[in-house]
Design an enzyme around this catalytic site. Structure first.
Site, PDB file in Angstrom:
ATOM      1  N   ASP A 194     -20.728  46.829  74.558  1.00  0.00           N
ATOM      2  CA  ASP A 194     -22.148  47.047  74.261  1.00  0.00           C
ATOM      3  C   ASP A 194     -22.776  45.776  73.700  1.00  0.00           C
ATOM      4  O   ASP A 194     -22.374  44.672  74.083  1.00  0.00           O
ATOM      5  CB  ASP A 194     -22.275  48.225  73.277  1.00  0.00           C
ATOM      6  CG  ASP A 194     -23.548  49.036  73.479  1.00  0.00           C
ATOM      7  OD1 ASP A 194     -24.635  48.530  73.156  1.00  0.00           O
ATOM      8  OD2 ASP A 194     -23.458  50.185  73.950  1.00  0.00           O
ATOM      9  N   HIS A 236     -28.210  48.858  69.312  1.00  0.00           N
ATOM     10  CA  HIS A 236     -27.637  49.796  70.275  1.00  0.00           C
ATOM     11  C   HIS A 236     -26.129  49.978  70.110  1.00  0.00           C
ATOM     12  O   HIS A 236     -25.623  51.102  70.012  1.00  0.00           O
ATOM     13  CB  HIS A 236     -27.967  49.332  71.695  1.00  0.00           C
ATOM     14  CG  HIS A 236     -27.707  50.328  72.767  1.00  0.00           C
ATOM     15  ND1 HIS A 236     -26.491  50.443  73.413  1.00  0.00           N
ATOM     16  CD2 HIS A 236     -28.506  51.261  73.316  1.00  0.00           C
ATOM     17  CE1 HIS A 236     -26.569  51.400  74.316  1.00  0.00           C
ATOM     18  NE2 HIS A 236     -27.769  51.921  74.278  1.00  0.00           N
ATOM     19  N   VAL A 379     -14.234  56.256  86.528  1.00  0.00           N
ATOM     20  CA  VAL A 379     -15.080  56.223  85.332  1.00  0.00           C
ATOM     21  C   VAL A 379     -15.682  57.608  85.103  1.00  0.00           C
ATOM     22  O   VAL A 379     -16.185  58.239  86.036  1.00  0.00           O
ATOM     23  CB  VAL A 379     -16.189  55.167  85.475  1.00  0.00           C
ATOM     24  CG1 VAL A 379     -17.136  55.209  84.282  1.00  0.00           C
ATOM     25  CG2 VAL A 379     -15.579  53.767  85.625  1.00  0.00           C
ATOM     26  N   SER A 427     -27.071  56.896  76.838  1.00  0.00           N
ATOM     27  CA  SER A 427     -26.314  55.962  76.005  1.00  0.00           C
ATOM     28  C   SER A 427     -25.732  56.663  74.790  1.00  0.00           C
ATOM     29  O   SER A 427     -24.685  56.270  74.273  1.00  0.00           O
ATOM     30  CB  SER A 427     -27.213  54.821  75.522  1.00  0.00           C
ATOM     31  OG  SER A 427     -27.434  53.876  76.522  1.00  0.00           O
TER      32      SER A 427
END
Length: 495
Positions: A194, A236, A379, A427
């Site tokens: 991130d 974030h 994923v 997110s």
């Protein structure tokens, strides 16, 4: 918008000729061959002479000799190797030559399978630095921040951290019940791939492992300096980290797995871009260090969807595919955000947000176009739900694409400035899943990534499509809004 080329297949009609005495046959209509999918719209890229552009190069055979041969071809074409990943046969290259890519592709003896640009603009940072440039108009946000939380984060009497009673998200996935059994295994580490983590945040500092942290935003080169992996311009990564593993320490709130460790793998530069070379570096570092769980709450810039039928975009897709496949073999299980465009990932048609590092155009897209990394094989693709359990209005969805769902609207977590704050986005949903995967890894330490994903899905709480919403297709056991259902942390810790 330039017109797309349509490819039409030719059908054959057979006519019987002759006078053989055979029973009369009723003519049968010959089904028309299915039309080929419409090609995606090309995105022209200008390569200015004298300005540095960035590329990925994929060798055809992954071995030492082929890597050396490819690197010689890169040098002969006027390029410089910035980073090499011999484990997967991928090279990150920069060049100031306007005809570099053309020259390299024309070399039939190089052993290179494919090569393509990683950006639509010149490189702004030097290798090993994270200097950036001003954001272009319309650059997308990773999440919507609702501001710093004003509650009292000081220690409180009792067994709960001060904000814990307000964490509806943990209650929804039964993390609060799981914590009565375990807070997770401290031998397990989660890579927060991130924008960096605030190193001294009171809810995170005790769980961060600096030796497993890295900065990849200097042209995709690994920077292991003491501060490179830390948060700079963005909250974030700190918010995501708190959702996974904010500590149980009588301060603030608690993560889904508050006892596990955190590695800060910085792939978001100071302007908010996650270029392919950064993302490749991030997952390769995670794989090399064998960090068992990784969270990816982003899509790889500058395209919201990278298209496999485009010669300039397919090489990046292949490089990322190789990197994530390598990580899987090294025992890394990855969770990724589905995206915040309220888009049906199973039925792609058009897109107008890319490229976001220059001027976005209206594009025709098709099934070869993928949101990376969330649509890569293996994923875990995560959609977001709100407090009532329904799909959040911003969340991407898609039958056959979404794996599981998790809370993603107005999530309270850690933010920079030693504070806490609420944010919304897929997110915020993905790190809930990474936290549950970390709990599963603690309960099943020898499980492979595929086995962990299988457990995650089988333990999820099934949720049917909402009545009357035609966008959601599937059954109560699996559908395009919630996948296999909302993840369950309690089942993850019950052996």
């Amino acid at each position: 918008m330039s017109s797309s080329t349509r490819i039409t297949r030719l059908g054959l009609t057979l006519t019987a000729v002759g006078t053989l005495l055979v029973p009369a046959l009723t003519a049968q209509a010959v089904p028309a061959a299915p039309a080929a999918p419409q090609a995606s719209t090309p995105v022209p890229i200008v390569y200015p002479e004298g300005q540095t552009m960035s590329y990925v190069v994929n060798v055809g055979k992954v071995n030492h000799g082929q890597m050396l041969k490819a690197e010689r071809a890169v040098k002969a074409a006027g390029g410089t190797v910035v980073q090499r990943w011999p484990e997967i046969g991928v090279i990150v290259v920069q060049s100031t030559k306007s005809r570099f890519l053309e020259t390299l592709r024309a070399d039939r003896k190089s052993g290179i399978e494919s090569a393509g640009p990683t950006r639509t603009v010149p490189v702004s940072e030097a290798p090993g630095s994270d200097a950036g440039r001003a954001l272009p108009p319309g650059h997308r946000k990773l999440a919507d921040f609702e501001g710093a939380y004003t509650g009292d984060a000081s220690p409180a009497a009792g067994t709960l951290d001060p904000f814990e009673p307000e964490q509806w998200n943990n209650a929804m996935i039964k993390a609060d019940q799981a914590h009565k059994i375990t807070d997770g295994d401290r031998k397990v580490t989660v890579a927060i791939v991130d924008s960096g983590i605030e190193a001294n945040h009171p809810d995170l500092a005790q769980n961060i492992v600096p030796s497993l942290s890295v900065n990849c935003t200097g042209g995709g080169v690994t920077d292991t300096s003491a501060t490179g992996w830390q948060a700079t311009t963005s909250y974030h990564g700190t918010h995501v980290a708190g959702t996974v593993a904010a500590a149980r320490n009588d301060v603030g709130m608690v993560g889904v797995a508050p006892a596990v460790k955190l590695a800060s793998v910085k792939v978001v530069n100071d302007d908010g871009f996650i270029y392919p070379e950064y993302a490749i570096c991030g997952i390769m570092w995670t794989a090399q260090k064998q960090i068992p769980v990784a969270n990816h709450s982003y899509y790889v810039d500058p395209f919201e969807f990278w298209c496999g039928d485009q010669r300039d975009q397919a090489p990046v897709m292949e490089a990322l595919r190789r990197a994530y496949a390598f990580a899987d073999k090294r025992g890394v299980v990855s969770a990724a955000a589905a995206g915040n465009s309220a888009y049906d990932l199973a039925n792609k048609t058009t897109n107008d947000s890319s490229p976001n590092d220059s001027t976005p155009i209206q594009r025709q897209i098709n099934k070869t176009c993928k949101d990376l990394p969330t649509e890569l094989p293996g994923v875990v693709t995560v959609s977001a739900v709100q407090q009532d359990g329904n799909l959040a209005s911003f969340s991407n969805f898609g039958d056959g694409v979404i794996d599981v769902a998790a809370p993603g609207r107005s999530i309270l977590s850690t933010v920079t400035g030693n504070r806490w704050g609420r944010a919304s986005g897929t997110s915020m949903a993905s790190p809930h899943v990474a936290g549950v995967l970390a709990l599963l890894k603690g309960t099943h330490p020898n499980a492979s990534p595929a086995q962990l994903v299988s457990l995650l899905k089988s333990q999820a709480t099934n949720k049917p499509c909402p009545a009357g919403d035609a966008r959601c297709t599937g059954t109560a056991q699996y559908n395009g809004f919630y996948g296999e259902g909302i993840v369950d942390a309690l089942k993850a810790v019950q052996k």
